[in-house]
Design a protein around this motif. Sequence first.
Motif, PDB file in Angstrom:
ATOM      1  N   VAL A  21       0.809  -1.041   0.124  1.00  0.00           N
ATOM      2  CA  VAL A  21      -0.091  -0.137   0.076  1.00  0.00           C
ATOM      3  C   VAL A  21       1.053   1.256   0.145  1.00  0.00           C
ATOM      4  O   VAL A  21       1.874   1.380   0.944  1.00  0.00           O
ATOM      5  CB  VAL A  21      -0.881   0.107   1.434  1.00  0.00           C
ATOM      6  N   HIS A  22       0.501   2.389  -0.852  1.00  0.00           N
ATOM      7  CA  HIS A  22       1.484   3.430  -0.960  1.00  0.00           C
ATOM      8  C   HIS A  22       0.588   4.596  -0.962  1.00  0.00           C
ATOM      9  O   HIS A  22      -0.780   4.572  -1.137  1.00  0.00           O
ATOM     10  CB  HIS A  22       2.244   3.530  -2.106  1.00  0.00           C
ATOM     11  N   CYS A  23       1.157   5.947  -0.431  1.00  0.00           N
ATOM     12  CA  CYS A  23       0.547   7.033  -0.464  1.00  0.00           C
ATOM     13  C   CYS A  23       1.691   8.052  -1.020  1.00  0.00           C
ATOM     14  O   CYS A  23       2.798   7.660  -1.052  1.00  0.00           O
ATOM     15  CB  CYS A  23      -0.135   7.679   0.653  1.00  0.00           C
ATOM     16  N   LYS A  24       1.389   9.353  -0.789  1.00  0.00           N
ATOM     17  CA  LYS A  24       2.502  10.411  -0.997  1.00  0.00           C
ATOM     18  C   LYS A  24       3.676  10.258  -0.015  1.00  0.00           C
ATOM     19  O   LYS A  24       4.729  10.220  -0.483  1.00  0.00           O
ATOM     20  CB  LYS A  24       1.885  11.915  -1.168  1.00  0.00           C
ATOM     21  N   LEU A  25       3.131  10.299   1.200  1.00  0.00           N
ATOM     22  CA  LEU A  25       4.359  10.343   2.242  1.00  0.00           C
ATOM     23  C   LEU A  25       4.434   8.998   2.886  1.00  0.00           C
ATOM     24  O   LEU A  25       5.268   9.003   3.869  1.00  0.00           O
ATOM     25  CB  LEU A  25       4.092  11.716   3.201  1.00  0.00           C
ATOM     26  N   GLY A  26       3.231   8.263   3.192  1.00  0.00           N
ATOM     27  CA  GLY A  26       3.535   7.063   3.898  1.00  0.00           C
ATOM     28  C   GLY A  26       2.524   7.119   5.027  1.00  0.00           C
ATOM     29  O   GLY A  26       2.185   5.846   5.775  1.00  0.00           O
ATOM     30  N   VAL A  44       0.251  -7.763   4.171  1.00  0.00           N
ATOM     31  CA  VAL A  44      -0.079  -6.263   3.473  1.00  0.00           C
ATOM     32  C   VAL A  44       0.722  -5.466   4.392  1.00  0.00           C
ATOM     33  O   VAL A  44       1.076  -5.766   5.573  1.00  0.00           O
ATOM     34  CB  VAL A  44      -1.497  -5.987   3.853  1.00  0.00           C
ATOM     35  N   VAL A  45       1.534  -4.451   3.437  1.00  0.00           N
ATOM     36  CA  VAL A  45       2.728  -3.745   4.030  1.00  0.00           C
ATOM     37  C   VAL A  45       2.309  -2.275   3.570  1.00  0.00           C
ATOM     38  O   VAL A  45       1.871  -2.168   2.412  1.00  0.00           O
ATOM     39  CB  VAL A  45       4.075  -4.330   3.890  1.00  0.00           C
ATOM     40  N   SER A  46       3.039  -1.254   4.126  1.00  0.00           N
ATOM     41  CA  SER A  46       3.061   0.026   3.611  1.00  0.00           C
ATOM     42  C   SER A  46       4.451   0.369   3.137  1.00  0.00           C
ATOM     43  O   SER A  46       5.494  -0.015   3.655  1.00  0.00           O
ATOM     44  CB  SER A  46       2.599   1.001   4.814  1.00  0.00           C
ATOM     45  N   LEU A  47       4.408   1.023   2.054  1.00  0.00           N
ATOM     46  CA  LEU A  47       5.619   1.442   1.505  1.00  0.00           C
ATOM     47  C   LEU A  47       6.356   2.615   2.228  1.00  0.00           C
ATOM     48  O   LEU A  47       5.719   3.675   2.362  1.00  0.00           O
ATOM     49  CB  LEU A  47       5.515   1.845  -0.045  1.00  0.00           C
ATOM     50  N   ASP A  48       7.492   2.196   2.979  1.00  0.00           N
ATOM     51  CA  ASP A  48       7.984   3.185   3.821  1.00  0.00           C
ATOM     52  C   ASP A  48       8.277   4.413   3.188  1.00  0.00           C
ATOM     53  O   ASP A  48       9.083   4.499   2.163  1.00  0.00           O
ATOM     54  CB  ASP A  48       9.288   2.643   4.626  1.00  0.00           C
ATOM     55  N   GLY A  49       7.900   5.617   3.913  1.00  0.00           N
ATOM     56  CA  GLY A  49       7.982   6.988   3.164  1.00  0.00           C
ATOM     57  C   GLY A  49       7.372   7.277   1.898  1.00  0.00           C
ATOM     58  O   GLY A  49       7.395   8.499   1.510  1.00  0.00           O
ATOM     59  N   GLY A  50       6.334   6.504   1.623  1.00  0.00           N
ATOM     60  CA  GLY A  50       5.643   6.555   0.533  1.00  0.00           C
ATOM     61  C   GLY A  50       6.237   6.795  -1.002  1.00  0.00           C
ATOM     62  O   GLY A  50       7.531   6.396  -1.018  1.00  0.00           O
ATOM     63  N   ILE A  51       5.536   7.445  -1.873  1.00  0.00           N
ATOM     64  CA  ILE A  51       5.911   7.573  -3.165  1.00  0.00           C
ATOM     65  C   ILE A  51       7.208   8.708  -3.340  1.00  0.00           C
ATOM     66  O   ILE A  51       8.200   8.246  -4.060  1.00  0.00           O
ATOM     67  CB  ILE A  51       4.910   8.019  -4.241  1.00  0.00           C
ATOM     68  N   LEU A  52       7.023   9.537  -2.438  1.00  0.00           N
ATOM     69  CA  LEU A  52       8.372  10.485  -2.496  1.00  0.00           C
ATOM     70  C   LEU A  52       9.522   9.856  -1.983  1.00  0.00           C
ATOM     71  O   LEU A  52      10.555   9.992  -2.828  1.00  0.00           O
ATOM     72  CB  LEU A  52       7.927  11.719  -1.760  1.00  0.00           C
ATOM     73  N   ALA A  53       9.674   9.002  -0.971  1.00  0.00           N
ATOM     74  CA  ALA A  53      10.850   8.433  -0.590  1.00  0.00           C
ATOM     75  C   ALA A  53      11.286   7.204  -1.717  1.00  0.00           C
ATOM     76  O   ALA A  53      12.372   7.172  -2.230  1.00  0.00           O
ATOM     77  CB  ALA A  53      10.395   7.315   0.600  1.00  0.00           C
ATOM     78  N   TRP A  54      10.218   6.795  -2.285  1.00  0.00           N
ATOM     79  CA  TRP A  54      10.846   5.872  -3.720  1.00  0.00           C
ATOM     80  C   TRP A  54      11.177   6.531  -4.814  1.00  0.00           C
ATOM     81  O   TRP A  54      12.492   6.123  -5.172  1.00  0.00           O
ATOM     82  CB  TRP A  54       9.453   5.075  -3.827  1.00  0.00           C
ATOM     83  N   ALA A  55      10.714   7.713  -4.909  1.00  0.00           N
ATOM     84  CA  ALA A  55      11.240   8.442  -6.239  1.00  0.00           C
ATOM     85  C   ALA A  55      12.729   8.929  -5.634  1.00  0.00           C
ATOM     86  O   ALA A  55      13.723   8.944  -6.625  1.00  0.00           O
ATOM     87  CB  ALA A  55      10.561   9.518  -6.182  1.00  0.00           C
ATOM     88  N   GLN A  56      13.012   9.193  -4.349  1.00  0.00           N
ATOM     89  CA  GLN A  56      14.287   9.571  -3.923  1.00  0.00           C
ATOM     90  C   GLN A  56      15.236   8.846  -3.878  1.00  0.00           C
ATOM     91  O   GLN A  56      16.443   8.929  -4.226  1.00  0.00           O
ATOM     92  CB  GLN A  56      14.179  10.551  -2.541  1.00  0.00           C
ATOM     93  N   ARG A  57      14.824   7.506  -3.233  1.00  0.00           N
ATOM     94  CA  ARG A  57      15.689   6.469  -3.060  1.00  0.00           C
ATOM     95  C   ARG A  57      15.936   5.252  -4.297  1.00  0.00           C
ATOM     96  O   ARG A  57      16.789   4.810  -4.151  1.00  0.00           O
ATOM     97  CB  ARG A  57      15.237   5.572  -1.818  1.00  0.00           C
ATOM     98  N   ILE A  58      14.957   5.092  -4.983  1.00  0.00           N
ATOM     99  CA  ILE A  58      15.096   4.163  -5.885  1.00  0.00           C
ATOM    100  C   ILE A  58      15.105   4.512  -7.322  1.00  0.00           C
ATOM    101  O   ILE A  58      15.785   4.082  -8.060  1.00  0.00           O
ATOM    102  CB  ILE A  58      13.812   3.125  -5.678  1.00  0.00           C
ATOM    103  N   ASP A  59      14.080   5.397  -7.535  1.00  0.00           N
ATOM    104  CA  ASP A  59      13.804   5.924  -8.917  1.00  0.00           C
ATOM    105  C   ASP A  59      13.928   7.495  -8.954  1.00  0.00           C
ATOM    106  O   ASP A  59      13.054   8.271  -9.030  1.00  0.00           O
ATOM    107  CB  ASP A  59      12.715   5.537  -9.566  1.00  0.00           C
ATOM    108  N   SER A  60      15.187   7.934  -9.211  1.00  0.00           N
ATOM    109  CA  SER A  60      15.366   9.636  -9.237  1.00  0.00           C
ATOM    110  C   SER A  60      14.554  10.157 -10.591  1.00  0.00           C
ATOM    111  O   SER A  60      14.673  11.470 -10.559  1.00  0.00           O
ATOM    112  CB  SER A  60      16.642   9.834  -8.933  1.00  0.00           C
ATOM    113  N   SER A  61      14.503   9.509 -11.346  1.00  0.00           N
ATOM    114  CA  SER A  61      13.871   9.770 -12.851  1.00  0.00           C
ATOM    115  C   SER A  61      12.291  10.119 -12.605  1.00  0.00           C
ATOM    116  O   SER A  61      11.707  10.622 -13.284  1.00  0.00           O
ATOM    117  CB  SER A  61      13.803   8.824 -13.748  1.00  0.00           C
ATOM    118  N   MET A  62      11.803   9.525 -11.411  1.00  0.00           N
ATOM    119  CA  MET A  62      10.363   9.392 -11.527  1.00  0.00           C
ATOM    120  C   MET A  62       9.919  11.006 -10.988  1.00  0.00           C
ATOM    121  O   MET A  62      10.628  11.635  -9.879  1.00  0.00           O
ATOM    122  CB  MET A  62      10.093   8.830 -10.257  1.00  0.00           C
ATOM    123  N   PRO A  63       8.930  11.669 -11.595  1.00  0.00           N
ATOM    124  CA  PRO A  63       8.478  12.907 -11.267  1.00  0.00           C
ATOM    125  C   PRO A  63       7.791  12.990  -9.679  1.00  0.00           C
ATOM    126  O   PRO A  63       7.245  12.061  -9.347  1.00  0.00           O
ATOM    127  CB  PRO A  63       7.728  13.421 -12.166  1.00  0.00           C
TER     128      PRO A  63
END
Length: 65
Positions: A21-26, A44-63
């Motif tokens: 499960v994800h949201c913008k900030l977690g 079921v788990v929450s994406l730690d830090g949300g989509i913004l953390a994913w973009a910063q840590r995993i996929d920096s090309s993500m807007p």
Amino acid sequence: MPLGQLADRLDELPRDKPLIVHCKLGGRSVTAVELLQRSGFENVVSLDGGILAWAQRIDSSMPTY
């Protein structure tokens, strides 16, 4: 699906597969995970830090917004 609709749409989610499960900030995703667990979902788990953390840590090309 929006958190506000989750309780009414549980039947649309698979119970036999892991859910991330994800949201913008977690924060909302943690609330969603708690609701899902109370409703009998086990894997079921929450994406730690949300989509913004994913973009910063995993996929920096993500807007981000």
